[in-house]
Design an enzyme around this catalytic site. Structure first.
Site, mmCIF file in Angstrom:
data_model
loop_
_atom_site.group_PDB
_atom_site.id
_atom_site.type_symbol
_atom_site.label_atom_id
_atom_site.label_comp_id
_atom_site.label_asym_id
_atom_site.label_seq_id
_atom_site.Cartn_x
_atom_site.Cartn_y
_atom_site.Cartn_z
ATOM 1 N N SER A 145 0.877 -1.184 0.000
ATOM 2 C CA SER A 145 0.000 0.000 0.000
ATOM 3 C C SER A 145 0.904 1.220 0.000
ATOM 4 C CB SER A 145 -0.849 -0.005 1.273
ATOM 5 O OG SER A 145 -1.480 1.239 1.472
ATOM 6 N N TYR A 158 -2.233 -1.026 10.441
ATOM 7 C CA TYR A 158 -2.237 -1.287 8.992
ATOM 8 C C TYR A 158 -0.880 -0.896 8.397
ATOM 9 C CZ TYR A 158 -3.971 -1.267 4.150
ATOM 10 O OH TYR A 158 -4.171 -1.522 2.808
HETATM 11 P P1 NAD Z 1 -11.379 -6.206 -0.642
HETATM 12 O O1 NAD Z 1 -11.968 -6.221 0.729
HETATM 13 O O2 NAD Z 1 -12.264 -5.883 -1.778
HETATM 14 O O3 NAD Z 1 -10.642 -7.583 -0.937
HETATM 15 C C1 NAD Z 1 -9.875 -8.254 0.037
HETATM 16 C C2 NAD Z 1 -10.144 -9.744 -0.095
HETATM 17 O O4 NAD Z 1 -9.316 -10.439 0.852
HETATM 18 C C3 NAD Z 1 -11.600 -10.097 0.248
HETATM 19 O O5 NAD Z 1 -12.156 -10.919 -0.751
HETATM 20 C C4 NAD Z 1 -11.492 -10.829 1.576
HETATM 21 O O6 NAD Z 1 -12.498 -11.808 1.782
HETATM 22 C C5 NAD Z 1 -10.104 -11.444 1.461
HETATM 23 N N1 NAD Z 1 -9.578 -11.809 2.759
HETATM 24 C C6 NAD Z 1 -9.611 -11.104 3.924
HETATM 25 N N2 NAD Z 1 -9.058 -11.807 4.915
HETATM 26 C C7 NAD Z 1 -8.662 -12.981 4.376
HETATM 27 C C8 NAD Z 1 -8.010 -14.141 4.913
HETATM 28 N N3 NAD Z 1 -7.683 -14.218 6.201
HETATM 29 N N4 NAD Z 1 -7.732 -15.160 4.067
HETATM 30 C C9 NAD Z 1 -8.079 -15.102 2.752
HETATM 31 N N5 NAD Z 1 -8.708 -14.053 2.209
HETATM 32 C C10 NAD Z 1 -8.981 -13.000 3.005
HETATM 33 O O7 NAD Z 1 -10.188 -5.168 -0.546
HETATM 34 P P2 NAD Z 1 -9.068 -4.717 -1.609
HETATM 35 O O8 NAD Z 1 -9.000 -3.230 -1.523
HETATM 36 O O9 NAD Z 1 -9.263 -5.363 -2.919
HETATM 37 O O10 NAD Z 1 -7.781 -5.276 -0.877
HETATM 38 C C11 NAD Z 1 -6.826 -6.111 -1.513
HETATM 39 C C12 NAD Z 1 -5.442 -5.752 -1.001
HETATM 40 O O11 NAD Z 1 -5.121 -4.425 -1.418
HETATM 41 C C13 NAD Z 1 -5.306 -5.751 0.524
HETATM 42 O O12 NAD Z 1 -4.075 -6.330 0.886
HETATM 43 C C14 NAD Z 1 -5.316 -4.277 0.870
HETATM 44 O O13 NAD Z 1 -4.635 -3.994 2.075
HETATM 45 C C15 NAD Z 1 -4.595 -3.706 -0.339
HETATM 46 N N6 NAD Z 1 -4.806 -2.276 -0.563
HETATM 47 C C16 NAD Z 1 -6.058 -1.765 -0.747
HETATM 48 C C17 NAD Z 1 -6.213 -0.404 -0.948
HETATM 49 C C18 NAD Z 1 -7.558 0.224 -1.145
HETATM 50 O O14 NAD Z 1 -7.653 1.461 -1.041
HETATM 51 N N7 NAD Z 1 -8.602 -0.509 -1.426
HETATM 52 C C19 NAD Z 1 -5.102 0.433 -0.966
HETATM 53 C C20 NAD Z 1 -3.850 -0.116 -0.774
HETATM 54 C C21 NAD Z 1 -3.712 -1.476 -0.581
#
Ligand code: NAD
Length: 275
Positions: A145, A158
């Site tokens: 991130s 986080y």
């Molecule tokens: P999201 O919630 O849409 O997707 C995350 C997925 O991870 C979900 O399907 C959830 O069920 C799954 N998950 C959660 N805990 C889990 C576990 N213990 N085992 C297996 N699966 C699990 O969110 P996203 O934004 O697509 O997040 C994906 C990645 O991107 C994450 O690592 C998040 O930290 C990172 N990220 C997101 C953003 C943002 O702004 N959305 C920014 C920077 C980084």
């Protein structure tokens, strides 16, 4: 690796039931890869699997909690049995936790470190030795991130996990270079996914009003997960070590390097709205 045409390649994506993971699975399938996906959200996983099949690619999927080593080991065996090879691993599964450090309970620290940091380490640990043994090279993508290089009040837990993912990835990249396996830490900014609604919040941030405010800000930003998926494909093609995705992530990246005091100042200003 040429990511324009991934036919004959196999990509593994964790957390693929939603958001960035789903978009990445579909983008890689559209470019010809066969796909292995996992998540704890089984209905969401089924939807992603059906979409991959509609694209015409093979898919294997499993309910996996990335914080559980045995789940990931069994998944790696399943991928071996289904496809017999792995070329790309995307350790994407992650959760959000909001709240001032003093308000976030230690159990929540255990949970987020287990998923966001150890989950990435476990994912690398079960797949990388198989990739080395196969001798085909490949690529590991770990989703960090912009909170992996910019400090942010109200996001201490986080941030700690995402700084950890960057450190893990940059070190692993050096170790795997001799095996022709690239490693990239992807650092997205504000991406419009479910995470803003599903994350747990503590202290003054734990109100419905605050959650709505956050969700609306992400919606207004309107930067979709498909753009992160494109960023991932580009970063693999160019074998980048660290890849910010989105204008705010690039701004944070350069600000942290050139004017670190400015990032601290913005953080202190943000702190006012958290009290
Ligand atoms: P999201 O919630 O849409 O997707 C995350 C997925 O991870 C979900 O399907 C959830 O069920 C799954 N998950 C959660 N805990 C889990 C576990 N213990 N085992 C297996 N699966 C699990 O969110 P996203 O934004 O697509 O997040 C994906 C990645 O991107 C994450 O690592 C998040 O930290 C990172 N990220 C997101 C953003 C943002 O702004 N959305 C920014 C920077 C980084």
């Amino acid at each position: 690796m040429d990511t324009k045409n991934l036919s004959g390649k196999v990509a593994v994506i964790t957390g693929a039931a939603s958001g960035i993971g789903r978009a990445t699975a579909l983008a890689m399938a559209s470019r010809g890869a066969d796909i292995a996906i996992c998540d704890i959200d089984e209905p969401g996983l089924k939807e992603t699997a059906e979409s991959i099949e509609k694209i015409g690619r093979r898919v294997t999927s499993a309910r996996v909690d990335v914080a559980v080593q045995d789940d990931l080991r069994a998944f790696a065996d399943q991928v071996d049995a289904s496809f017999g090879r792995v070329d790309i691993v995307v350790n994407n599964a992650g959760i959000g936790v909001g709240g001032l450090f003093v308000d976030v309970p230690l159990d929540e620290w255990d949970r987020i470190v287990g998923i966001n940091l150890k989950g990435v380490a476990y994912g690398c640990h079960v797949f990388v030795p198989r990739m080395i043994a196969a001798g085909n090279g490949g690529h590991v993508v770990n989703i960090a991130s912009m909170a992996g290089f910019c400090q942010a009040p109200g996001m201490t837990a986080y941030c700690a996990t995402k700084f950890g993912v960057v450190g893990l990835s940059e070190s692993l990249r050096i170790e795997l270079a001799e095996h022709r396996i690239g490693v990239t830490a992807i650092c997205p900014g504000v991406i419009n996914t479910a995470i803003v609604r599903t994350g747990r919040n503590y202290g003054p941030l734990a109100t419905d009003e605050r959650r709505e405010q956050g969700a609306r800000a992400f919606e207004r930003r309107n930067y979709g997960p498909e753009r992160v998926a494109e960023g991932i494909l580009k970063a693999i093609a160019k074998n980048r070590g660290l890849a910010p995705v989105s204008p705010e992530a690039w701004t944070g990246y350069w600000a942290k390097r050139l004017f670190p005091w400015l990032v601290g100042l913005v953080g202190r200003m943000g702190m006012r709205s958290l009290r």
